[in-house]
Design a protein around this motif. Sequence first.
Motif, PDB file in Angstrom:
ATOM      1  N   LYS A  36      14.417  -8.364  12.204  1.00 57.12           N
ATOM      2  CA  LYS A  36      15.407  -8.268  10.985  1.00 57.12           C
ATOM      3  C   LYS A  36      16.621  -8.918  10.948  1.00 57.12           C
ATOM      4  O   LYS A  36      16.892  -9.736   9.895  1.00 57.12           O
ATOM      5  CB  LYS A  36      15.660  -6.659  10.748  1.00 57.12           C
ATOM      6  CG  LYS A  36      14.391  -5.829  10.638  1.00 57.12           C
ATOM      7  CD  LYS A  36      13.616  -6.202   9.244  1.00 57.12           C
ATOM      8  CE  LYS A  36      12.522  -5.402   8.860  1.00 57.12           C
ATOM      9  NZ  LYS A  36      11.770  -5.888   7.883  1.00 57.12           N
ATOM     10  N   GLY A  77      18.735   0.612   3.735  1.00 61.89           N
ATOM     11  CA  GLY A  77      18.924   1.421   4.790  1.00 61.89           C
ATOM     12  C   GLY A  77      17.960   2.361   5.070  1.00 61.89           C
ATOM     13  O   GLY A  77      16.774   2.051   4.742  1.00 61.89           O
ATOM     14  N   THR A 103       9.872   6.836   3.465  1.00 60.18           N
ATOM     15  CA  THR A 103       8.714   6.334   3.144  1.00 60.18           C
ATOM     16  C   THR A 103       7.667   6.715   4.352  1.00 60.18           C
ATOM     17  O   THR A 103       8.012   7.583   5.268  1.00 60.18           O
ATOM     18  CB  THR A 103       8.710   4.674   3.247  1.00 60.18           C
ATOM     19  OG1 THR A 103       9.250   4.327   4.877  1.00 60.18           O
ATOM     20  CG2 THR A 103       9.854   4.207   2.351  1.00 60.18           C
ATOM     21  N   LEU A 138      -0.463  -9.530   9.260  1.00 62.53           N
ATOM     22  CA  LEU A 138       0.569 -10.362   9.593  1.00 62.53           C
ATOM     23  C   LEU A 138       0.669 -10.763  11.168  1.00 62.53           C
ATOM     24  O   LEU A 138       1.177 -11.347  11.695  1.00 62.53           O
ATOM     25  CB  LEU A 138       1.969  -9.935   9.532  1.00 62.53           C
ATOM     26  CG  LEU A 138       2.404  -9.908   8.080  1.00 62.53           C
ATOM     27  CD1 LEU A 138       3.788  -9.130   7.962  1.00 62.53           C
ATOM     28  CD2 LEU A 138       2.940 -11.449   7.677  1.00 62.53           C
ATOM     29  N   ARG A 198      -3.345  -4.298   4.891  1.00 60.49           N
ATOM     30  CA  ARG A 198      -4.479  -4.864   5.858  1.00 60.49           C
ATOM     31  C   ARG A 198      -5.780  -4.346   5.453  1.00 60.49           C
ATOM     32  O   ARG A 198      -6.769  -5.242   5.547  1.00 60.49           O
ATOM     33  CB  ARG A 198      -4.324  -4.389   7.507  1.00 60.49           C
ATOM     34  CG  ARG A 198      -2.908  -5.196   7.908  1.00 60.49           C
ATOM     35  CD  ARG A 198      -2.356  -4.362   9.290  1.00 60.49           C
ATOM     36  NE  ARG A 198      -1.805  -3.231   8.901  1.00 60.49           N
ATOM     37  CZ  ARG A 198      -1.008  -2.494   9.793  1.00 60.49           C
ATOM     38  NH1 ARG A 198      -1.182  -2.912  11.084  1.00 60.49           N
ATOM     39  NH2 ARG A 198      -0.673  -1.646   9.302  1.00 60.49           N
ATOM     40  N   SER A 207       1.127  -1.128  -0.069  1.00 61.09           N
ATOM     41  CA  SER A 207      -0.173   0.056   0.039  1.00 61.09           C
ATOM     42  C   SER A 207       0.895   1.138   0.087  1.00 61.09           C
ATOM     43  O   SER A 207       0.389   2.253  -0.524  1.00 61.09           O
ATOM     44  CB  SER A 207      -0.916  -0.029   1.482  1.00 61.09           C
ATOM     45  OG  SER A 207      -0.456  -0.161   2.546  1.00 61.09           O
ATOM     46  N   ARG A 217      -6.484   0.862   0.857  1.00 58.57           N
ATOM     47  CA  ARG A 217      -5.179   1.492   0.414  1.00 58.57           C
ATOM     48  C   ARG A 217      -4.483   1.060  -0.576  1.00 58.57           C
ATOM     49  O   ARG A 217      -3.366   1.697  -0.821  1.00 58.57           O
ATOM     50  CB  ARG A 217      -4.727   1.392   1.968  1.00 58.57           C
ATOM     51  CG  ARG A 217      -4.904   2.276   3.159  1.00 58.57           C
ATOM     52  CD  ARG A 217      -4.186   1.881   4.363  1.00 58.57           C
ATOM     53  NE  ARG A 217      -3.072   1.716   4.683  1.00 58.57           N
ATOM     54  CZ  ARG A 217      -2.039   2.806   4.638  1.00 58.57           C
ATOM     55  NH1 ARG A 217      -2.319   3.941   4.690  1.00 58.57           N
ATOM     56  NH2 ARG A 217      -0.730   2.402   5.003  1.00 58.57           N
ATOM     57  N   LEU A 219       8.195   1.197   0.514  1.00 62.17           N
ATOM     58  CA  LEU A 219       9.008   0.357  -0.456  1.00 62.17           C
ATOM     59  C   LEU A 219       8.208  -0.897  -1.210  1.00 62.17           C
ATOM     60  O   LEU A 219       8.281  -1.008  -2.333  1.00 62.17           O
ATOM     61  CB  LEU A 219       9.945  -0.641   0.317  1.00 62.17           C
ATOM     62  CG  LEU A 219      10.972   0.381   1.130  1.00 62.17           C
ATOM     63  CD1 LEU A 219      12.207  -0.514   2.003  1.00 62.17           C
ATOM     64  CD2 LEU A 219      11.762   1.439   0.188  1.00 62.17           C
ATOM     65  N   ASN A 246       7.866  -8.071   2.501  1.00 58.69           N
ATOM     66  CA  ASN A 246       8.087  -6.665   2.683  1.00 58.69           C
ATOM     67  C   ASN A 246       7.440  -6.166   3.921  1.00 58.69           C
ATOM     68  O   ASN A 246       8.149  -5.353   4.607  1.00 58.69           O
ATOM     69  CB  ASN A 246       7.799  -5.947   1.263  1.00 58.69           C
ATOM     70  CG  ASN A 246       7.756  -4.526   1.484  1.00 58.69           C
ATOM     71  OD1 ASN A 246       8.901  -3.853   1.731  1.00 58.69           O
ATOM     72  ND2 ASN A 246       6.660  -3.634   1.791  1.00 58.69           N
ATOM     73  N   TYR A 297      14.992   4.972   3.969  1.00 61.22           N
ATOM     74  CA  TYR A 297      14.327   5.270   2.855  1.00 61.22           C
ATOM     75  C   TYR A 297      13.242   6.430   3.230  1.00 61.22           C
ATOM     76  O   TYR A 297      12.648   6.233   4.363  1.00 61.22           O
ATOM     77  CB  TYR A 297      13.701   4.265   2.052  1.00 61.22           C
ATOM     78  CG  TYR A 297      14.813   3.564   1.004  1.00 61.22           C
ATOM     79  CD1 TYR A 297      14.937   4.262  -0.001  1.00 61.22           C
ATOM     80  CD2 TYR A 297      15.722   2.737   1.468  1.00 61.22           C
ATOM     81  CE1 TYR A 297      15.978   3.728  -0.893  1.00 61.22           C
ATOM     82  CE2 TYR A 297      16.619   2.108   0.707  1.00 61.22           C
ATOM     83  CZ  TYR A 297      17.037   2.804  -0.403  1.00 61.22           C
ATOM     84  OH  TYR A 297      17.776   2.086  -1.403  1.00 61.22           O
ATOM     85  N   TYR A 329      12.281  -4.640  16.743  1.00 59.15           N
ATOM     86  CA  TYR A 329      12.545  -4.547  15.427  1.00 59.15           C
ATOM     87  C   TYR A 329      14.044  -5.195  14.885  1.00 59.15           C
ATOM     88  O   TYR A 329      14.077  -5.954  13.743  1.00 59.15           O
ATOM     89  CB  TYR A 329      12.739  -3.150  14.858  1.00 59.15           C
ATOM     90  CG  TYR A 329      12.805  -2.874  13.500  1.00 59.15           C
ATOM     91  CD1 TYR A 329      11.683  -2.844  12.498  1.00 59.15           C
ATOM     92  CD2 TYR A 329      13.911  -2.608  12.858  1.00 59.15           C
ATOM     93  CE1 TYR A 329      11.868  -2.596  11.148  1.00 59.15           C
ATOM     94  CE2 TYR A 329      14.084  -2.141  11.672  1.00 59.15           C
ATOM     95  CZ  TYR A 329      13.041  -2.259  10.994  1.00 59.15           C
ATOM     96  OH  TYR A 329      13.068  -1.810   9.411  1.00 59.15           O
TER      97      TYR A 329
END
Length: 272
Positions: A153, A180, A184, A58, A40, A17, A44, A20, A84, A182, A149
């Motif tokens: 990752k 790295g 968003t 998720l 979700r 939505s 969107r 990235l 993603n 971005y 997080y």
Amino acid sequence: MSTLADHYRTAFVTGASTGLGRAFADLLLAEGVEVWGTARDTARLPARPRFHAVALDLADGAAAERVFHDADRAAGGFDLVINNAGYGAFGDFAATDFAVWQRQLEAMLVHTARLAHAALRGMLARRRGAQVNVASLAAEFPLPFQSAYNMAKSGLAALSESLMTEVAGSGVIVIDLRPGDYRTDFDGSVRREPAAFTPRMARVWEAFAAMMRSGPPPAHAAAALRRALLARRSGTVRTGRFFQARLAPLLSRLGSLRLRRRIQERYFNAAP
Ligand SMILES: NC(=O)c1ccc[n+]([C@@H]2O[C@H](COP(=O)([O-])OP(=O)(O)OC[C@H]3O[C@@H](n4cnc5c(N)ncnc54)[C@H](OP(=O)(O)O)[C@@H]3O)[C@@H](O)[C@H]2O)c1
């Protein structure tokens, strides 16, 4: 010139939505790939030719896997799956309710790995396909006050690394994509409790948000992923501004972990 559609007929992109994921979906559509993109709330997602909007959360791993299988059947088996979707949670590990960390680890590591598992089985049976797991440079340079997080990752990057060995010679490739900072919606969607911020946490938050606001646009990451997908090889792809994606990983290999921690602390203005 070779295009993505020469190798990938269909793709499944989670978190399409915004940010990235949206840039990955836009790129794939522009190159003739049919895309199933998730959010979700499907409101969107864009209404576009060759784009199929899919509702996926998720938070529920079993439901997410069912959604994936339904889409996979409709697509006749995905050639490309991009794991993603994700979000940030900013807080002091000890002061924050553990349920916050548990939810994030479940969504971004356990349930994301479950989708990776489901996708890989089909690809291995067909002896073709590419799986992209979007980790982060945080797997190498942990973000202060984003412990779960960082764990998610690092775990996802470790999963990709494990799979690269397992799938060698199978016709399937696995890409560990480590962006790295971005520009968003990510910093805007990070869950945090500003009321509980110490002055140090406020400083770190400011540094983190400023880095994200000044990062390259998502299309830059999509271009890096495009190159990797066209190369048709498993591997780790670091992408972002030169310092984060090139110089810092190189310097970190040369120096000690202690030195890396010091530099990281300065970078985020995180000294006590
Ligand atoms: N931006 C960066 O600097 C950066 C750096 C390194 C790694 N990454 C990673 O790149 C990925 C994309 O981030 P972004 O920057 O593009 O963030 P974003 O703009 O906030 O987009 C996140 C996407 O994930 C989806 N999402 C969030 N929580 C979800 C959940 N519980 N279940 C299903 N979907 C969910 C969102 O969909 P809805 O909210 O519409 O449902 C949205 O499409 C994330 O995994 C992030 O950790 C980003």
